[in-house]
Every structure is written in C-alpha cells, then in structure tokens.
Design an enzyme around this catalytic site. Structure first.
Site, short mmCIF file in Angstrom:
data_model
loop_
_atom_site.label_atom_id
_atom_site.label_comp_id
_atom_site.label_asym_id
_atom_site.label_seq_id
_atom_site.Cartn_x
_atom_site.Cartn_y
_atom_site.Cartn_z
N HIS A 1 -3.46 4.21 32.74
CA HIS A 1 -3.45 3.55 33.99
C HIS A 1 -2.06 3.31 34.24
O HIS A 1 -1.22 3.18 33.57
CB HIS A 1 -4.09 2.09 34.00
CG HIS A 1 -5.51 2.12 33.36
ND1 HIS A 1 -5.56 2.01 32.17
CD2 HIS A 1 -6.76 2.19 34.01
CE1 HIS A 1 -7.02 2.11 31.70
NE2 HIS A 1 -7.71 2.01 32.94
N ASP B 1 -0.66 0.46 32.81
CA ASP B 1 -0.34 0.36 31.30
C ASP B 1 0.97 0.90 31.10
O ASP B 1 1.79 0.72 30.00
CB ASP B 1 -1.09 1.65 30.45
CG ASP B 1 -2.50 1.68 30.80
OD1 ASP B 1 -3.12 0.31 31.05
OD2 ASP B 1 -3.17 2.62 30.71
N GLU C 1 -16.55 6.63 35.76
CA GLU C 1 -16.91 6.31 34.58
C GLU C 1 -17.93 5.13 34.60
O GLU C 1 -17.49 4.17 35.00
CB GLU C 1 -15.65 5.94 33.94
CG GLU C 1 -15.84 5.41 32.43
CD GLU C 1 -14.68 5.03 31.59
OE1 GLU C 1 -13.67 5.84 31.73
OE2 GLU C 1 -14.89 4.16 30.89
N GLU D 1 -18.95 6.81 28.51
CA GLU D 1 -18.41 6.36 27.32
C GLU D 1 -19.38 5.88 26.39
O GLU D 1 -20.43 5.11 27.15
CB GLU D 1 -17.60 5.01 27.99
CG GLU D 1 -17.15 4.27 26.69
CD GLU D 1 -15.87 3.08 27.26
OE1 GLU D 1 -15.02 3.55 27.90
OE2 GLU D 1 -15.99 2.09 26.56
N HIS E 1 -20.58 2.05 26.80
CA HIS E 1 -20.99 1.85 28.31
C HIS E 1 -22.41 2.10 28.39
O HIS E 1 -23.57 1.53 28.75
CB HIS E 1 -20.18 2.28 29.35
CG HIS E 1 -18.95 2.14 29.64
ND1 HIS E 1 -17.99 2.43 30.43
CD2 HIS E 1 -18.17 1.15 28.86
CE1 HIS E 1 -16.75 2.11 30.37
NE2 HIS E 1 -16.84 1.26 29.33
N ASP F 1 -15.38 9.17 26.85
CA ASP F 1 -14.76 8.24 26.26
C ASP F 1 -15.35 7.88 24.94
O ASP F 1 -16.50 7.56 25.01
CB ASP F 1 -14.61 6.99 26.78
CG ASP F 1 -13.46 7.03 28.01
OD1 ASP F 1 -12.89 8.03 28.13
OD2 ASP F 1 -12.98 6.05 28.76
N ASP G 1 -19.06 -5.13 25.09
CA ASP G 1 -18.21 -3.71 24.77
C ASP G 1 -17.05 -3.90 23.95
O ASP G 1 -16.05 -4.05 24.36
CB ASP G 1 -17.70 -3.30 26.23
CG ASP G 1 -17.32 -2.09 26.40
OD1 ASP G 1 -17.61 -1.24 25.51
OD2 ASP G 1 -16.43 -1.94 27.49
N ASP H 1 -11.04 5.86 24.07
CA ASP H 1 -11.03 4.71 24.61
C ASP H 1 -11.68 3.40 23.60
O ASP H 1 -12.51 2.73 23.61
CB ASP H 1 -11.84 4.64 25.82
CG ASP H 1 -11.68 3.45 26.64
OD1 ASP H 1 -10.98 2.44 26.35
OD2 ASP H 1 -12.14 3.28 27.77
C1 XUL Z 1 -13.28 -0.20 30.43
C2 XUL Z 1 -13.20 1.23 30.40
C3 XUL Z 1 -11.78 1.69 30.89
C4 XUL Z 1 -11.82 3.01 31.69
C5 XUL Z 1 -10.43 3.25 32.43
O1 XUL Z 1 -14.43 -0.72 29.87
O2 XUL Z 1 -13.73 1.94 29.79
O3 XUL Z 1 -10.70 1.35 30.06
O4 XUL Z 1 -12.00 3.98 30.67
O5 XUL Z 1 -10.45 2.50 33.55
CO CO Z 2 -13.50 3.99 29.25
#
Ligand code: XUL
Ligand code: CO
Length: 436
Positions: free
Chosen positions: A100, A103, A231, A267, A270, A295, A306, A338
C-alpha cells in the site's frame, strides 16, 4: 544501502529431506514441474509489505512489541525499510511483492507531499527491482488508516473525502503502472457502516459504483494492462462491508456494468469470516468468471476474528489449490501472504521462518491438489453425477426446449418416478485422504 538485517549465512534454498523447513525449503522447489509447469510459476508467491515491515505488533490491549531499526516516519526510514524488505524478498526467493502507499512512504503535510514521497520511493523500488529481478504482483491504496477515512473513502458521505480518495487511488495506480504491477487491488476497509442510523446504503453503493468505474476508465486511459481486483471481506473494521463476499461483489459488478473489467482477490481469512470455506469462494469466482488472485493466510477457528496467520494445514490449503488448478490456475494473480507474525515472534528469523513454513505448506498442498486432479476420481464422480445434463431431458431443460407445461406433460405421460442416488460424500472425503 543498510547493513544486512537477517545476517543469513547462506541463502534459503530447496534442500528436500535435508531441509529444516525453517531456513531451507523441504517441499518448495521452484523448479519442480507439477502438471507441466514449474512450481514457482504455479504458485507465484508474493510477500506483503504491511504485516512484515509496518505492523508494530500492537493489539487492542497492548502496544508495540517489534523493535525494527527502520521504524520512523521520514524518507530515510522509508528507504531503510525498502532495503530490508528487498533483502527479505531476495533471501526467500519469492518472485513478487505487494504494498500500500501508506506502507512505503511517510504521510506528507499535504496531498502533494504524500504523492511526491510515493514517487520517490517508487523510483527507489524500480532500481531495486532491476537489481534483484523482483516483480510487483499488486499495488493498492490504504484508504482506511488515516482518520480522514473514518466514515469511508469512496462511500464517505462527504464528496471532499471521495475526491481525496480518488486522487490517492490515481497516484497508487500510477506507481503500480510505473513498476509493471500485474494487478491493482481495492480492499474496502471502510466501505461499509457502523449503524444504519447514520447511513444511506443505496447512496453509498452508487458512490462506490461510480468510483470503481472511474478506476477502470483511468486504467484504460493510461494503458495499464494489469487486472483490477476487489478483495471481498464481510466485516472488520466496519460492522458491515459492502464487498461482503464473492457473490455480493459479483452482484455489485453486474449492477454497475463492471463484471468484465474487475475480478476478485480472495483471502482465506475473509472467506471464513463470511461463513464460507476458502474453496467455496474460489469455486464460485471461477464459475462466475471473476477469479483473480489470492491472499493466503488462515484464521484462528476459535477466536472468530481476522487473525491473518500463516497457513499450516496442508489438507485445507490443498482443497483451495484444487479449485485453482481445476479453474486453470492463475493468470495475472498469485499467492500473496497477507499473513502476520504473532506479536511474541520478535526475532528477525521469525519473519523468514514464517514465510518458509507457509511456502512449504503451499507447495505440499499444490502437489496434493495436482495428484487429486491427475488421479481423476473426484472429477469422474462429478461427471457421473451431472451426466443427465449432457443430452436428452437435461439438455432440453437447459436450452429452453422445455417449459413448465411441457415438463408437466412429460412427467405425466411417461409416469416418471425419479430415483434418489447416493451423494457419496464419505467416499469422496476418503479419496482426498489418499493425497494429503
Ligand atoms: C485486510 C486485508 C488488506 C488487503 C489490502 O483484511 O486483507 O490487507 O489485503 O488492503
Ligand atoms: Co488481504
């Protein structure tokens, strides 16, 4: 260039049975050919910037546990961080990284200063990528940490914040484009609500629809050929997020005419938060034609939050890669870790070992998934179960030859009595057990 942070005596390589799975790979051999393709090209591993080099180890009850020499909020610290990050990417031998804006560069006093800081670091990355051969899997904008985004970015009730968010995304797409990024991700951390008492859902969805269309228009205008990815996540940090899961995102994309332009970055954690399995989200995305990237992490199944842990369950990850291989594998996507350390894992070596362990789990899982596919028992069982749709009645139902009246007549005239057939779940689960 800063001194080595990890002080490795030898590079992290594949050692097979002789490897320790901590600072050498036991299972991940980038050159091993699985189903006609090198493992590195199947898995397309990426290391993320945020959890590894930015997160200080805080939790809701405790402060910083990690002491990293690059922590600081000026450009010198940002360059130091980049030196260590590229040292780690290279030491692990991964082909990709992700970041990001937040970051990699300090926040400026104005938007223009933040953008300049990002451009300076983008130049720094560009040189390092040339030196190391590292590639960018995706870039993204952090539209959730700063307080200006507390009521949302694209879905903020205030158009000024939406404009600021658009400007931020533009500069992040520019950076991603400049670095040859293969995707651009939007995760809607604040695109949701805390209470309906202060929220108009329909209004906010229209804002998000227009915002995403602006992203796609800009991508085409500058000739960025990477994939735009959303995402999905159902909640955290907001109580309800609009990009809840793959099915919800698909409905959203259809509504705003974006289903051929935008795909999903799925992800594991998620998916679990949304009450699905990882493989459910993957299979659905492939069937809807919007699969993009993953992810990789896992949640703690007791805490229900999470937790972004590194994967450690080969059987679970094998079912995920089974869906990915079945769907044809990655195109522009890859496996981005991630995942973050536990806050007590404070040694430099923990950062490396977490990835080595995770990559070995993925490698074993990929090989198991490939063996499942090559064996063919599971696919043959599916073919048999759906055989009735290949011809005759099934085909006629699907292609529109029949309607309710003709089917009613068919059932009555032939005296049709459907016969229940076993779903054979336990047998199929036993088949999985042969491979993991
Ligand atoms: C948050 C998440 C983020 C995204 C990128 O749960 O997964 O890190 O991957 O913004
Ligand atoms: Co993510």
């Amino acid at each position: 260039m800063t001194d080595s942070y990890f002080k490795l005596e030898s590079p992290i390589t594949f050692k097979g049975e002789a490897g320790d799975g901590i600072l050498s790979y036991r299972h991940y051999d980038p050159d091993e050919v699985v189903m006609g393709k090198r493992m590195e090209d199947h898995l397309r591993f990426a290391v993320c910037y945020w959890h590894n080099f930015v997160w200080p180890g805080t939790d809701p009850f405790g402060g910083q546990t990690f002491e990293r020499p690059w922590f600081g909020d000026d450009m010198a610290a940002a360059r130091h961080k980049a030196d260590v990050a590229f040292e780690m990417f290279s030491a692990l031998g991964v082909p990709y990284f992700c970041f990001h804006d937040f970051d990699v560069r300090p926040e400026g006093a104005s938007f223009a200063e933040s953008r300049r800081n990002l451009e300076e670091i983008t130049d720094y990355f560009s040189k390092k990528m040339e030196q190391t051969g590292l590639k960018l899997l995706w870039g993204t904008a952090n539209l959730f940490s700063h307080r200006r985004f507390m009521a949302g970015a694209a879905t903020n009730p205030d158009p000024d914040v939406v404009a600021y968010s658009a400007a931020t995304v533009k500069s992040c797409i520019d950076a991603t484009h400049r670095l040859g990024g293969e995707n651009y991700v939007l995760w809607g951390g604040r695109e949701g609500y805390e209470t309906l008492l202060n929220t108009r859902i329909g209004q906010e969805m229209d804002q998000l629809g227009r915002f995403l269309n602006m992203v796609v228009e800009y991508k085409h205008r500058i000739g960025f050929t990477g994939t735009i990815l959303i995402e999905p996540k159902p909640q955290e940090p907001t109580k309800h997020q609009y990009d809840h899961d793959v099915a919800t995102v698909y409905g959203f994309l259809k509504r705003y005419g974006l289903e051929d332009e935008v795909r999903v970055n799925i992800e594991q954690g998620h998916a679990i938060l949304a009450g699905h399995s990882f493989e459910h989200e993957l299979a659905l995305a492939y069937d809807l034609g919007i699969f993009g990237s993953i992810d990789m992490n896992r949640n703690d199944y007791q805490s229900g939050w999470d937790t972004d842990q590194f994967p450690n369950d080969v059987a679970e990850v094998a079912l995920a890669y089974y869906q990915i291989l079945k769907g044809g594998g990655f195109s522009t996507g890859g496996t981005n870790f991630d995942a973050k350390l536990r806050r007590q894992s404070i040694d430099p070596q923990d950062l490396l070992a977490a990835h080595v362990g995770g990559m070995d789990v993925c490698a074993r899982a990929l090989k198991a998934a490939a063996a499942m596919l090559e064996d063919g028992t599971l696919e043959a069982a599916l073919d048999e179960r759906y055989a009735g749709w290949k011809s005759g009645l099934g085909m006629d139902i699907l292609n529109g030859t029949h309607d309710l009246e003709s089917l009613a007549a068919h059932v009555q005239d032939t005296g049709l009595k459907p016969q229940p057939v076993s779903g054979r779940q336990e047998i199929l689960e036993a088949v999985i057990n042969r491979f993991v």
